[in-house]
Design a protein around this motif. Structure first.
Motif, PDB file in Angstrom:
ATOM      1  N   GLU A 140     118.201-101.260  16.278  1.00  8.72           N
ATOM      2  CA  GLU A 140     118.430-100.744  14.924  1.00  8.72           C
ATOM      3  C   GLU A 140     118.690-101.875  13.933  1.00  8.72           C
ATOM      4  O   GLU A 140     118.255-101.808  12.773  1.00  8.72           O
ATOM      5  CB  GLU A 140     119.609 -99.768  14.934  1.00  8.72           C
ATOM      6  CG  GLU A 140     119.884 -99.089  13.599  1.00  8.72           C
ATOM      7  CD  GLU A 140     118.746 -98.178  13.136  1.00  8.72           C
ATOM      8  OE1 GLU A 140     118.618 -97.968  11.918  1.00  8.72           O
ATOM      9  OE2 GLU A 140     117.981 -97.676  14.002  1.00  8.72           O
ATOM     10  N   GLN A 143     115.279-103.184  13.155  1.00  6.47           N
ATOM     11  CA  GLN A 143     114.538-102.249  12.312  1.00  6.47           C
ATOM     12  C   GLN A 143     115.070-102.253  10.881  1.00  6.47           C
ATOM     13  O   GLN A 143     114.295-102.160   9.918  1.00  6.47           O
ATOM     14  CB  GLN A 143     114.618-100.829  12.892  1.00  6.47           C
ATOM     15  CG  GLN A 143     113.992-100.670  14.270  1.00  6.47           C
ATOM     16  CD  GLN A 143     112.517-101.024  14.289  1.00  6.47           C
ATOM     17  OE1 GLN A 143     111.800-100.852  13.311  1.00  6.47           O
ATOM     18  NE2 GLN A 143     112.057-101.525  15.430  1.00  6.47           N
ATOM     19  N   SER A 160     121.968 -95.624   9.908  1.00  3.98           N
ATOM     20  CA  SER A 160     121.643 -96.357  11.128  1.00  3.98           C
ATOM     21  C   SER A 160     122.458 -95.844  12.304  1.00  3.98           C
ATOM     22  O   SER A 160     121.961 -95.712  13.428  1.00  3.98           O
ATOM     23  CB  SER A 160     121.903 -97.856  10.931  1.00  3.98           C
ATOM     24  OG  SER A 160     120.985 -98.411  10.020  1.00  3.98           O
ATOM     25  N   GLN A 162     123.551 -92.816  12.723  1.00  3.67           N
ATOM     26  CA  GLN A 162     122.980 -91.537  13.139  1.00  3.67           C
ATOM     27  C   GLN A 162     121.684 -91.728  13.930  1.00  3.67           C
ATOM     28  O   GLN A 162     121.430 -90.995  14.892  1.00  3.67           O
ATOM     29  CB  GLN A 162     122.724 -90.662  11.905  1.00  3.67           C
ATOM     30  CG  GLN A 162     123.996 -90.134  11.251  1.00  3.67           C
ATOM     31  CD  GLN A 162     124.863 -89.337  12.213  1.00  3.67           C
ATOM     32  OE1 GLN A 162     124.365 -88.505  12.972  1.00  3.67           O
ATOM     33  NE2 GLN A 162     126.156 -89.586  12.184  1.00  3.67           N
ATOM     34  N   HIS A 163     120.871 -92.714  13.546  1.00  7.03           N
ATOM     35  CA  HIS A 163     119.652 -93.007  14.290  1.00  7.03           C
ATOM     36  C   HIS A 163     119.987 -93.381  15.732  1.00  7.03           C
ATOM     37  O   HIS A 163     119.361 -92.887  16.683  1.00  7.03           O
ATOM     38  CB  HIS A 163     118.893 -94.177  13.642  1.00  7.03           C
ATOM     39  CG  HIS A 163     118.333 -93.862  12.294  1.00  7.03           C
ATOM     40  ND1 HIS A 163     117.970 -94.842  11.393  1.00  7.03           N
ATOM     41  CD2 HIS A 163     118.093 -92.671  11.678  1.00  7.03           C
ATOM     42  CE1 HIS A 163     117.517 -94.272  10.297  1.00  7.03           C
ATOM     43  NE2 HIS A 163     117.585 -92.959  10.436  1.00  7.03           N
ATOM     44  N   SER A 166     121.361 -90.352  17.749  1.00  7.40           N
ATOM     45  CA  SER A 166     120.289 -89.414  18.100  1.00  7.40           C
ATOM     46  C   SER A 166     119.453 -89.944  19.264  1.00  7.40           C
ATOM     47  O   SER A 166     119.119 -89.201  20.200  1.00  7.40           O
ATOM     48  CB  SER A 166     119.409 -89.172  16.871  1.00  7.40           C
ATOM     49  OG  SER A 166     118.331 -88.319  17.183  1.00  7.40           O
ATOM     50  N   LYS A 167     119.103 -91.227  19.220  1.00  9.64           N
ATOM     51  CA  LYS A 167     118.327 -91.822  20.311  1.00  9.64           C
ATOM     52  C   LYS A 167     119.112 -91.785  21.618  1.00  9.64           C
ATOM     53  O   LYS A 167     118.559 -91.487  22.686  1.00  9.64           O
ATOM     54  CB  LYS A 167     117.969 -93.272  19.970  1.00  9.64           C
ATOM     55  CG  LYS A 167     116.951 -93.434  18.865  1.00  9.64           C
ATOM     56  CD  LYS A 167     116.757 -94.924  18.568  1.00  9.64           C
ATOM     57  CE  LYS A 167     115.849 -95.138  17.364  1.00  9.64           C
ATOM     58  NZ  LYS A 167     115.744 -96.573  17.017  1.00  9.64           N
TER      59      LYS A 167
END
Length: 355
Positions: A140, A143, A160, A162-163, A166-167
């Motif tokens: 992350e 990214q 970020s 939350q990303h 979730s992953k």
């Protein structure tokens, strides 16, 4: 994302197969993750990312400073561990991990940290889940840096975070799925879950003329009854009633704080809809299937399986008991009604044939 993960078919490969062979300190390490992140970790470990410091040695780069903080040269160690933005992301996503408290001098040290995280980070998680979360954090950061460089996208720590969450949830669910039991002959009676430590939950619904009854039974990996629930509900079509029983089972498991669950039902349509995630296949129950998926993300691992009706007799008896009694009910091992106790004892006897 689930379908993409299935296509990846990740396996716990040795990181030494991916990283430069001369880095022998990683030879015994295992990293359980999708191939994309194994490859990314390889790029970090071999210093193969196109950071500004690396590009400075190959191309004419006017400004080698970090894109995120503009404070130091953008090396791998700075970008992932020393940059204030990276440190903030580590702290918010990795259980308060403070990068500044760890002496990491090279890109290989970063990979060592991912593969062998501090045991104090999150003792409730298996080490591979902690490593997976840290690998997602590393990715992350990269990214976020690339989005700022190419898209001028603002840095958003909360987005970020939350990303990454979730992953972690989706990948951990996929990677920790236990394999279904294999038998030479069809299973005709209830059987315990294959992995020790799992709670097996059976669900069923009974639908007479004017009302429905839902039933949920939870048992441990030895076949012992943990809890039995049954309740009367307004009349529902059979498929919806079966789906509602599955949804109720997931809600109850979350309330009980069980982290590893194995859920069975004798409705193949419901189970296939849950496993496929296909709205068309879900027919009249897509909203129920969506709710089941959403709640299942709170577990560390879960499985849904279709079983024959003969493997689901106890929940059928529980639903019928609620209908005959005209009440919703709750039981534990010590106060089971005779009809329910008999079928549960018969199921428990079957456990020994699988031990």
């Amino acid at each position: 994302m689930g379908s993409k993960l299935a296509a990846i078919a990740p396996s716990p490969l040795r990181v030494s197969d991916l990283i430069n062979p001369e880095l022998r300190c990683w030879r015994a390490s295992l990293f359980k993750a999708p191939e994309k992140f194994k490859t990314f970790l390889w790029r970090v470990g071999t210093n193969a990312l196109s950071t500004r410091e690396n590009l400075l040695n190959l191309l004419e780069v006017d400004d080698p400073t970090c894109l995120l903080c503009n404070q130091e040269s953008e090396s791998i160690c700075h970008l992932f561990l020393k940059c204030p933005i990276a440190r903030a992301l580590w702290f918010s996503t990795c259980w308060g991990f403070k990068a500044e408290e760890h002496t990491l001098r090279s890109h290989s040290d970063i990979v060592q940290l991912i593969l062998n995280p501090p045991p104090s980070l999150c003792p409730a998680y298996d080490q591979w889940l902690v490593s997976l979360n840290m690998a997602f954090t590393l990715d992350e950061i990269w990214q976020t840096r690339n989005a700022l460089l190419h898209l001028k996208a603002p840095v958003d720590i909360q987005a970020s975070r939350q990303h990454i969450l979730s992953k972690l949830r989706e990948c951990s669910l996929f990677l920790s799925q236990p394999e279904p039991p294999t038998h030479e002959t069809p299973i005709l009676r209830w059987s315990p879950p294959p992995p020790q430590g799992y709670v097996k939950i059976n669900t069923d619904a009974a639908i007479p003329d004017s009302r429905s009854a839902l039933a949920v039974i939870a048992r441990d990996d030895h076949g012992a009854i943990l809890k039995v629930w049954a309740r009367i509900t307004p009349i529902h079509p059979p498929l919806q009633a079966k789906a509602l029983a599955l949804l109720w089972a997931v809600q109850l498991a979350k309330r009980e704080r069980w982290s590893h669950v194995f859920i069975e039902a004798d409705s193949k349509i419901c189970i296939d809809a849950i496993l496929s995630g296909d709205k068309d296949q879900a027919g009249s129950i897509p909203h129920i299937v969506f709710d089941i998926h959403d709640l299942a993300l709170s577990f560390l691992s879960w499985s849904f399986y279709w079983v024959r009706r003969s493997c689901n007799q106890a929940t059928h008896v529980a639903a019928k008991f609620a209908l005959d009694s005209h009440i919703s009910c709750f039981f534990i091992l010590g106060n089971l009604p005779p009809s329910m106790s008999d079928v549960c004892k018969e199921d428990a006897l079957n456990v020994f044939s699988f031990s």
